[in-house]
Write an enzyme that holds these catalytic residues in place. Sequence first.
Site, short mmCIF file in Angstrom:
data_model
loop_
_atom_site.label_atom_id
_atom_site.label_comp_id
_atom_site.label_asym_id
_atom_site.label_seq_id
_atom_site.Cartn_x
_atom_site.Cartn_y
_atom_site.Cartn_z
N ASP A 1 79.30 31.67 12.67
CA ASP A 1 78.86 32.27 13.94
C ASP A 1 79.29 31.36 15.09
O ASP A 1 80.38 31.49 15.62
CB ASP A 1 77.35 32.51 13.87
CG ASP A 1 76.81 33.22 15.09
OD1 ASP A 1 77.61 33.63 15.95
OD2 ASP A 1 75.57 33.38 15.19
N ASP B 1 69.20 35.65 5.28
CA ASP B 1 67.78 35.92 5.46
C ASP B 1 67.40 36.25 6.89
O ASP B 1 68.14 35.98 7.84
CB ASP B 1 66.97 34.67 5.08
CG ASP B 1 67.10 33.58 6.15
OD1 ASP B 1 68.26 33.18 6.44
OD2 ASP B 1 66.08 33.15 6.71
N ASP C 1 77.79 31.14 4.09
CA ASP C 1 77.62 32.58 4.13
C ASP C 1 78.30 33.20 5.34
O ASP C 1 79.02 34.18 5.23
CB ASP C 1 76.12 32.95 4.09
CG ASP C 1 75.28 32.19 5.11
OD1 ASP C 1 75.83 31.40 5.92
OD2 ASP C 1 74.04 32.38 5.12
N LYS D 1 81.81 36.15 12.50
CA LYS D 1 81.52 36.96 13.69
C LYS D 1 82.57 36.70 14.77
O LYS D 1 83.14 35.61 14.80
CB LYS D 1 80.13 36.62 14.23
CG LYS D 1 79.00 37.11 13.33
CD LYS D 1 77.67 36.95 14.04
CE LYS D 1 76.53 37.36 13.15
NZ LYS D 1 75.22 37.11 13.78
N ARG E 1 66.88 37.96 1.29
CA ARG E 1 68.06 37.33 0.65
C ARG E 1 68.45 38.07 -0.63
O ARG E 1 69.59 38.02 -1.05
CB ARG E 1 67.76 35.88 0.28
CG ARG E 1 67.51 34.96 1.46
CD ARG E 1 67.53 33.51 0.99
NE ARG E 1 66.95 32.59 1.96
CZ ARG E 1 67.62 32.03 2.97
NH1 ARG E 1 68.90 32.33 3.16
NH2 ARG E 1 67.03 31.19 3.79
N PHE F 1 73.15 40.89 13.91
CA PHE F 1 72.38 40.07 12.98
C PHE F 1 72.29 40.80 11.65
O PHE F 1 71.80 41.93 11.58
CB PHE F 1 70.99 39.77 13.55
CG PHE F 1 70.25 38.77 12.71
CD1 PHE F 1 70.57 37.43 12.79
CD2 PHE F 1 69.27 39.18 11.82
CE1 PHE F 1 69.91 36.50 11.99
CE2 PHE F 1 68.61 38.26 11.03
CZ PHE F 1 68.93 36.92 11.11
N VAL F 2 72.77 40.15 10.59
CA VAL F 2 72.79 40.79 9.27
C VAL F 2 71.95 40.00 8.27
O VAL F 2 71.76 38.78 8.43
CB VAL F 2 74.24 40.93 8.74
CG1 VAL F 2 75.04 41.90 9.58
CG2 VAL F 2 74.96 39.57 8.67
N GLY G 1 71.71 30.10 2.30
CA GLY G 1 72.39 31.37 2.49
C GLY G 1 73.58 31.62 1.58
O GLY G 1 73.85 32.75 1.19
P1 5GP Z 1 76.68 28.76 13.07
O1 5GP Z 1 76.24 27.36 12.82
O2 5GP Z 1 78.14 29.02 12.76
O3 5GP Z 1 76.26 29.28 14.42
O4 5GP Z 1 75.84 29.69 12.12
C1 5GP Z 1 75.95 29.62 10.79
C2 5GP Z 1 74.61 29.79 10.16
O5 5GP Z 1 73.73 30.58 10.96
C3 5GP Z 1 74.81 30.54 8.88
O6 5GP Z 1 74.94 29.65 7.79
C4 5GP Z 1 73.56 31.36 8.78
O7 5GP Z 1 72.58 30.61 8.13
C5 5GP Z 1 73.12 31.58 10.20
N1 5GP Z 1 73.57 32.90 10.72
C6 5GP Z 1 74.51 33.16 11.65
N2 5GP Z 1 74.61 34.48 11.88
C7 5GP Z 1 73.70 35.07 11.07
C8 5GP Z 1 73.32 36.44 10.82
O8 5GP Z 1 73.83 37.43 11.39
N3 5GP Z 1 72.34 36.64 9.91
C9 5GP Z 1 71.73 35.62 9.24
N4 5GP Z 1 70.79 35.94 8.37
N5 5GP Z 1 72.06 34.33 9.43
C10 5GP Z 1 73.04 34.06 10.33
MG MG Z 2 73.27 29.04 6.59
#
Ligand code: 5GP
Ligand code: MG
Length: 189
Positions: A108, A164, A105, A136, A170, A157-158, A49
Site C-alpha cells: 500500500d 484482516d 500480503d 494498490k 483472515r 480496503f480488502v 497477513g
Molecule cells: P504499507 O506498509 O505498504 O502501507 O501497508 C502494508 C500493510 O498494510 C499490509 O501488510 C497490510 O497489513 C496492511 N494493509 C494495506 N492495505 C490493506 C487492505 O486493504 N486491507 C488490509 N486488511 N490490510 C491492508
Molecule cells: Mg501486513
Amino acid sequence: MLGDIDRILLAQDHIQQRIGELARQIAADHMPPSVPDGSAITIIPVLTGAMVFCADLIRQLPLRLRISLMTVSSYPGASTQTQGSQILMQRIDGIRGRHVLLIDDILDSGGTLRLVRQSLLKHEPAGLKTCVLLRKPTAGARQTPVDYVGFDIPDEFVVGYGLDYDDYYRNLPDIVTLKRHVIEGAIAR
Ligand code: 5GP
Ligand code: MG
C-alpha cells in the site's frame, strides 16, 4: 461474518491460479546459476497477513527452502489506515549469505516493505527478493520496487485470504470488500 461482505474482488480459484503462475516464475528465477545448485532459499512471510498466501505459495514451489518469520504491525486494532509499521518479532537466524524471498500480503504505502527490507539487509543475505500478493495504485506503492506481484487492485480496503479488519476475516477464502457500516467507524476516525 459472511453477511459483512460487500463484494468478492478475487475469488479463491482465481487466486490459486495466479499463485501457480507466480510459483513457476519464482522457481525459474531461483534455479542455478542465480542460486547455486543444492543451496536452500529462505522464505520470510510478513505475519500475520501473509500467512495464508505463503502457505499456498510454498506448496507450489519445487525448491529447497526454509522458513523464517517476521511479525509487523501496521494497522493497530480497528483501523483501515496505516499508522506506521513496526517490527514486533523476528525469527530470522542464519540468512547471511542466503537467498531470501520476502513475502507480504499487500503493498500500500510501501512503509512495511521498506522497513523489513532494511532490517533484513543488515543480516547480509546473498540476495533479497520481494513478493506481494496484492498491490494498490498509490504513490508509495509505485515508488517501492517489488519483484513479484500477484494482482494490482483498486485502492479499496480488502479482507480475507489472510488480510484482516481488527484481526477478523483472515479465514475468508476469497479477497473481499466489507459493507460500509462494518468499517465506517474506523474510516471516520
Ligand atoms: P504499507 O506498509 O505498504 O502501507 O501497508 C502494508 C500493510 O498494510 C499490509 O501488510 C497490510 O497489513 C496492511 N494493509 C494495506 N492495505 C490493506 C487492505 O486493504 N486491507 C488490509 N486488511 N490490510 C491492508
Ligand atoms: Mg501486513
